[in-house]
Design an enzyme around this catalytic site. Sequence first.
Site, mmCIF file in Angstrom:
data_model
loop_
_atom_site.group_PDB
_atom_site.id
_atom_site.type_symbol
_atom_site.label_atom_id
_atom_site.label_comp_id
_atom_site.label_asym_id
_atom_site.label_seq_id
_atom_site.Cartn_x
_atom_site.Cartn_y
_atom_site.Cartn_z
ATOM 1 N N HIS A 99 -38.625 28.160 15.210
ATOM 2 C CA HIS A 99 -37.933 27.073 14.511
ATOM 3 C C HIS A 99 -36.470 27.425 14.296
ATOM 4 O O HIS A 99 -36.107 28.593 14.205
ATOM 5 C CB HIS A 99 -38.612 26.766 13.171
ATOM 6 C CG HIS A 99 -38.787 27.971 12.289
ATOM 7 N ND1 HIS A 99 -39.829 28.847 12.444
ATOM 8 C CD2 HIS A 99 -38.041 28.448 11.262
ATOM 9 C CE1 HIS A 99 -39.741 29.812 11.547
ATOM 10 N NE2 HIS A 99 -38.653 29.603 10.817
ATOM 11 N N HIS A 101 -33.264 26.709 11.754
ATOM 12 C CA HIS A 101 -32.812 26.205 10.455
ATOM 13 C C HIS A 101 -31.451 25.532 10.646
ATOM 14 O O HIS A 101 -30.531 26.133 11.218
ATOM 15 C CB HIS A 101 -32.613 27.361 9.470
ATOM 16 C CG HIS A 101 -33.841 28.127 9.117
ATOM 17 N ND1 HIS A 101 -34.483 27.974 7.909
ATOM 18 C CD2 HIS A 101 -34.537 29.074 9.799
ATOM 19 C CE1 HIS A 101 -35.527 28.793 7.859
ATOM 20 N NE2 HIS A 101 -35.583 29.474 8.999
HETATM 21 P P1 5GP Z 1 -38.550 31.629 8.469
HETATM 22 O O1 5GP Z 1 -38.355 32.615 7.355
HETATM 23 O O2 5GP Z 1 -39.872 31.824 9.173
HETATM 24 O O3 5GP Z 1 -37.381 31.591 9.419
HETATM 25 O O4 5GP Z 1 -38.543 30.212 7.781
HETATM 26 C C1 5GP Z 1 -39.706 29.518 7.432
HETATM 27 C C2 5GP Z 1 -39.277 28.362 6.562
HETATM 28 O O5 5GP Z 1 -40.329 27.439 6.507
HETATM 29 C C3 5GP Z 1 -38.936 28.765 5.133
HETATM 30 O O6 5GP Z 1 -37.582 28.435 4.842
HETATM 31 C C4 5GP Z 1 -39.921 27.965 4.286
HETATM 32 O O7 5GP Z 1 -39.310 27.440 3.121
HETATM 33 C C5 5GP Z 1 -40.349 26.866 5.232
HETATM 34 N N1 5GP Z 1 -41.727 26.432 5.030
HETATM 35 C C6 5GP Z 1 -42.836 27.219 4.990
HETATM 36 N N2 5GP Z 1 -43.942 26.471 4.839
HETATM 37 C C7 5GP Z 1 -43.527 25.178 4.800
HETATM 38 C C8 5GP Z 1 -44.224 23.934 4.663
HETATM 39 O O8 5GP Z 1 -45.443 23.863 4.548
HETATM 40 N N3 5GP Z 1 -43.480 22.809 4.673
HETATM 41 C C9 5GP Z 1 -42.106 22.838 4.805
HETATM 42 N N4 5GP Z 1 -41.458 21.666 4.792
HETATM 43 N N5 5GP Z 1 -41.425 23.990 4.928
HETATM 44 C C10 5GP Z 1 -42.129 25.149 4.916
#
Ligand code: 5GP
Length: 137
Positions: A99, A101
Site C-alpha cells: 500500500h 500512504h
Molecule cells: P503500514 O504501517 O503497514 O505501512 O500502514 C498500515 C496502515 O493501515 C496504518 O496507517 C493503519 O492505520 C492502517 N490500517 C490498519 N488497519 C486498518 C483498517 O482496518 N482500516 C483502515 N482504514 N486503515 C487501517
Amino acid sequence: MADCIFCMIAEGKIPSSKVFESDTVYAFLDLNPVHKGHTLIIPKKHAKDLLRLPPELGRDIVEAMQNVGRAVMEATGADGFNVIQNNGRAAGQEVEHVHWHIIPRFDGDGLAFWAQTKYESMDAMNAMAAQIRARLV
Ligand code: 5GP
Ligand code: ZN
C-alpha cells in the site's frame, strides 16, 4: 487472500471510507491518519510488498497516486503531500498487502520521517553504489 484485512476492504467485506476505485486499484482513508485526509492506495489483487507487485500494475498505481494526491490536497487545503510505502517490518510495514500512504502536509507542520547520516568518504559512497549496481537484474 484469506485473512488479509486489505483484501477484505477491497472486496467490500470490511467497511472503509472509499476515496477511489478502478478495476485494479482501491483507495480509502487510513483509520489512524497522520493528518485528516491521509489515504491508502492498494492494488485489489493481493501482493505482500513492492517486490511482489506485478510491474504492469505500476501505471495504474501511479495514476491513482496523481489523481488522489491532487484531490486530497484540494480537499484538505494541504500545501503538499508525501507518498510513503513501507516494505517489511523493519521499515514499519504492519499490513502485509502492499500500500501507498498519501499524507497531506502543511507548511510548518513539523513532521519529520527520518534522520539523515553521511558516508565516511566519497570512496565509501561509490563502493555502496557499486555493491547495489552489482545486484541489479
Ligand atoms: P503500514 O504501517 O503497514 O505501512 O500502514 C498500515 C496502515 O493501515 C496504518 O496507517 C493503519 O492505520 C492502517 N490500517 C490498519 N488497519 C486498518 C483498517 O482496518 N482500516 C483502515 N482504514 N486503515 C487501517
Ligand atoms: Zn491482501
